[in-house]
Design a protein around this motif. Structure first.
Motif, short mmCIF file in Angstrom:
data_model
loop_
_atom_site.label_atom_id
_atom_site.label_comp_id
_atom_site.label_asym_id
_atom_site.label_seq_id
_atom_site.Cartn_x
_atom_site.Cartn_y
_atom_site.Cartn_z
N GLN A 171 0.83 -1.21 0.00
CA GLN A 171 0.00 0.00 0.00
C GLN A 171 0.86 1.26 0.00
O GLN A 171 0.57 2.23 -0.70
CB GLN A 171 -0.92 -0.01 1.22
N VAL A 172 1.92 1.23 0.79
CA VAL A 172 2.83 2.39 0.84
C VAL A 172 3.40 2.66 -0.55
O VAL A 172 3.45 3.80 -1.01
CB VAL A 172 3.97 2.14 1.86
N ASN A 173 3.83 1.60 -1.23
CA ASN A 173 4.41 1.76 -2.56
C ASN A 173 3.40 2.39 -3.52
O ASN A 173 3.74 3.28 -4.32
CB ASN A 173 4.87 0.41 -3.12
N LYS A 174 2.15 1.94 -3.43
CA LYS A 174 1.12 2.46 -4.33
C LYS A 174 0.80 3.93 -4.01
O LYS A 174 0.59 4.74 -4.92
CB LYS A 174 -0.14 1.60 -4.24
N ILE A 175 0.77 4.26 -2.70
CA ILE A 175 0.52 5.65 -2.32
C ILE A 175 1.63 6.55 -2.83
O ILE A 175 1.39 7.60 -3.44
CB ILE A 175 0.39 5.77 -0.79
N LEU A 176 2.88 6.14 -2.59
CA LEU A 176 4.01 6.95 -3.02
C LEU A 176 4.06 7.08 -4.54
O LEU A 176 4.38 8.15 -5.07
CB LEU A 176 5.32 6.35 -2.50
N THR A 177 3.73 6.00 -5.24
CA THR A 177 3.71 6.05 -6.70
C THR A 177 2.68 7.07 -7.18
O THR A 177 2.97 7.92 -8.05
CB THR A 177 3.38 4.66 -7.29
N ALA A 178 1.49 7.03 -6.59
CA ALA A 178 0.44 7.99 -6.98
C ALA A 178 0.86 9.42 -6.67
O ALA A 178 0.65 10.33 -7.48
CB ALA A 178 -0.86 7.65 -6.25
N VAL A 179 1.45 9.62 -5.49
CA VAL A 179 1.85 10.96 -5.07
C VAL A 179 2.96 11.51 -5.96
O VAL A 179 2.90 12.65 -6.45
CB VAL A 179 2.29 10.95 -3.59
N VAL A 180 3.97 10.71 -6.20
CA VAL A 180 5.12 11.18 -6.99
C VAL A 180 4.71 11.40 -8.44
O VAL A 180 5.17 12.36 -9.09
CB VAL A 180 6.29 10.18 -6.87
N GLN A 181 3.84 10.55 -8.96
CA GLN A 181 3.34 10.79 -10.32
C GLN A 181 2.55 12.09 -10.39
O GLN A 181 2.64 12.83 -11.38
CB GLN A 181 2.46 9.61 -10.76
#
Length: 752
Positions: A171-181
């Protein structure tokens, strides 16, 4: 009631006090009578795009307040109340909130984001609402920018509310991916990019694993650095705020990025708008803080297997960093001396320069001295002030051996400038710099002090004269006097200040009576300095301190006689009462602890106690703290004779122990109980039952969780007293309140 909620919410914001009060009472009644229906009505109001913006915003705010509070005990109660609700009610409320994220109204979306995060903070640790993060991440793929923006804002708030341990790494990876994108330069909508950048700030605590991965860390750092170059100032500012957070959270991962970061920050400091430049400077201040902490804890004794390494980023950047910071000192603002809350590029640069000096020590001196020498005599006040500020900023950090020759040359120049410079900004900073000299280059621990018997008279003459200057200059002169006096604390009866003691006291009292003493903290600074003068007084000057007792008592008496004061006047009166009680506390400690003065001083004890008891009638927390501390000092001085005051004082002691709302007052009262126990010994016995009862109540109160250990210690002490078991001062569980006062002893930094 649910049908009328819109009008009630609007009336609750009415300018008409009667309408507002009636609406607030209706809302409270609705909440008390049917809490589930109350929540459903508010959430539906917030989600309904046909409702007025004002009613929707207030509905969301009230919803948030039903879920969260500042006090931890209340926060826990609200969380339990939410968790105990029927599942269908919670599901309907959450559905309304998620629906609101798609609203075209920005205020409604933002409020819903905060409420969702509050619920997530309650439910996710309980393994409830597991689908939330998935729902939010699916919103990121929506075409509508406003939905992406509100979702990213929600993710940011969620990361602020939820502990990193709650979310799994996937979940952390997906959140960070969405945020950084969302932060990426390819994102065309600035609102989305800003929300993503702010979300990353809150999500950094979740990114431990990602920052340990070189490829992922490189990508995050690249996107953050690119965002610092955005055409939108708010995005640039938010990106630099992320860099500041990264500098403290992931200091050990920054080595390969520091050259690029320096180039980015230097450009921002020199060319960008102030909010951005301030954050760019803050990055280097944060790096200094990290390295100071590491060096303070470990020194330079690092081994290959050390948990923490100092990478000496500041030392490496020094040749380029110092000139950049010196440039900022020339960016003063004309009216900054008059604004106590002022903070600008010059102030931030000087603060950072001081941190750099503490980080690298002697190495900074040769880099700063040419700037000082070039500008200190220039006709432009900005250059003179900047040079003086630079000098004052580097006085903490370098060794006395390095600074002493320079300070010896500069001291006369500074004293002359304080008296004769035509510009108040320059005099303000000069007085502050003199205070720094006295703080760091003067005292019993300094091998070669710059203050001697020969120049002490000249210094005092200048400071006392400057205390008649405009308020901001006079305040800094009081601060300089504070540190000058403090340096003689251990000089015994041979203090060079003794011949001037009476003049110093009179000058400080005159400052407290100035019509403009309320400006620039001047009155507070004068009392702080007066307290230090008393604290550092000698047996030779004790008669002068004794003469001060009736003077301060009379001034406190006059504040108690004032009638029909306005709100503003009452606030100023309370502040003055606190200062006077603090001053009396120091006098009591000084005169009451010396056998040569104790007997004469105790003749005032009855009058002092009467005044302090009258002060308690004022019902102001700060004044109560100071009066309580002064009574603790008086008990310590009076010893068992204090018992004659206990009957009159005991109701106020009880009041303090029951003051759950202002826990500082309660904690200080506990400390005073300790002073009284030590003073009265077995004579405390008649009051033990009542005190123990209140301490037990305090221990069981969630309101006082921050100071419960003090109560436990005090209980043990009382039990030992009440059982007639001897106890020595060395065994006391609480430090005596002597020597401590809540009134700040910290002198403020200069105006620029």
């Amino acid at each position: 009631m649910a049908m009328e909620i819109t009008q009630i919410l609007l009336n609750a914001q009415s300018i008409d006090a009667a309408s507002r009060k009636h609406a607030e009472e209706s809302l409270k009644q609705f909440q008390d009578q049917n809490f589930p229906s109350f929540l459903l009505s508010l959430s539906r109001e917030l989600a309904n795009d046909e409702k007025p913006v004002d009613s929707r915003k207030l509905a969301g705010l009230i919803l948030k307040n039903t879920l969260d509070a500042k006090e931890q005990h209340r926060k826990n109660e609200l969380a339990q109340r939410w968790l105990s609700l029927d599942a269908s009610v919670k599901a309907q409320v959450k559905a309304c909130l998620l629906q609101t994220l798609s609203s075209p109204v920005p205020d409604a979306r933002s409020t819903a984001s905060q409420v969702i995060a509050k619920i997530a903070g309650i439910e996710l640790p309980q393994k409830q609402w597991p689908e939330l993060i998935g729902i939010l991440l699916s919103n990121i793929h929506q075409l509508q920018p406003h939905v992406k923006q509100s979702t990213l804002e929600t993710l940011g708030y969620l990361c602020e509310e939820v502990s990193p341990e709650v979310a799994d790494q996937d979940q952390v990876n997906k959140i960070l991916t969405a945020v950084v994108q969302g932060m990426n330069a390819s994102e065309g909508n600035n609102d989305v990019r800003l929300a993503a950048t702010r979300a990353l700030y809150n999500a950094l605590g979740f990114a431990q694993a990602n920052f340990s991965n070189d490829m992922e860390r490189d990508y995050i750092m690249r996107v953050v650095c690119e965002a610092t170059l955005s055409p939108e100032v708010k995005i640039r500012q938010a990106a630099f705020e992320c860099l500041v957070a990264i500098s403290t959270t992931y200091y050990e991962k920054l080595a390969s990025y520091m050259q690029d970061i320096f180039n980015i920050t230097a450009k921002a400091v020199r060319e960008d708008e102030e909010p951005v430049a301030l954050q760019a400077i803050e990055f280097w201040s944060s790096i200094c803080d990290e390295e100071i902490d590491i060096l303070d804890e470990y020194g330079s004794d690092f081994t290959a297997d050390s948990d923490i390494h100092c990478f000496y980023f500041i030392k490496q950047a020094l040749p380029a960093l110092v000139p950049m910071l010196l440039e900022t000192l020339l960016k003063q603002e004309e009216d900054q001396d008059q604004d106590e809350g002022a903070w600008n590029i010059a102030m931030a640069g000087g603060t950072c320069l001081g941190l750099v000096a503490r980080t690298v020590g002697d190495d900074i001196v040769p880099l700063v001295m040419p700037f000082i020498e070039e500008n200190i005599t220039k006709p432009d006040w900005r250059q003179r002030e900047a040079a003086t500020y630079a000098f004052g900023s580097i006085l903490e950090g370098p060794s006395p051996e390095k600074l002493t020759p320079i300070v010896n040359v500069a001291l006369n120049f500074m004293l002359t400038a304080l008296m004769k410079d035509p510009n108040d900004h320059v005099k303000d900073t000069t007085a502050w710099t003199l205070g720094r000299i006295f703080e760091f280059m003067h005292g019993s621990t300094v091998e070669t002090p710059v203050i001697t018997r020969e120049n002490c008279h000249q210094i005092l003459t200048v400071l006392l004269q400057s205390m008649k200057d405009v308020p901001n200059v006079a305040e800094k002169a009081c601060g300089a006097l504070y540190f000058l006096v403090q340096g003689y604390e251990d000089s015994g009866s041979a203090s060079p200040l003794s011949p001037f003691f009476h003049d110093i006291i009179q000058a400080l009292l005159s400052v407290t009576h100035r019509d403009d003493a309320g400006e620039s903290r001047l009155r507070t600074a004068a009392y702080e300095s007066l307290n230090e003068v008393v604290r550092c007084s000698t047996e030779e000057t004790a008669p002068t301190v004794m003469q001060l007792v009736p003077v301060i008592m009379m001034e406190l008496h006059q504040t108690l006689e004032a009638q029909k004061l306005s709100m503003d006047e009452r606030e100023k009166q309370n502040e003055l009462q606190g200062l006077l009680c603090g001053c009396l506390q120091v006098i009591i400690q000084k005169l009451g602890s010396a056998e040569s003065s104790k007997y004469s001083f105790m003749q005032y004890a009855d009058q002092l106690m009467e005044l302090f008891l009258r002060v308690f009638a004022c019902r102001n927390a700060t004044v109560h703290e100071e009066a309580m501390l002064a009574i603790g000092a008086l008990a310590y001085a009076a010893g068992q004779n204090f018992v004659k005051y206990m009957q009159g004082f005991y109701p106020y002691l009880e009041m303090g122990l029951q003051n759950f709302e202002e826990y500082q007052v309660c904690a200080i009262t506990v400390g005073v109980v300790g002073d009284i126990c030590r003073a009265l010994e077995e004579k405390i016995l008649p009051f033990c039952d009542g005190i123990m009862t209140h301490l037990l109540k305090d221990l069981s109160s969630n309101l006082l969780h921050r100071v419960q250990q003090s109560y436990q210690h005090m209980q043990q002490q009382l039990m030992m007293r009440c059982s007639n078991t001897p106890i020595s001062l060395g065994m006391a569980f609480l430090k005596p309140t002597l020597g401590y006062s809540k009134v700040s002893r910290t002198l403020q930094r200069p105006s620029c």
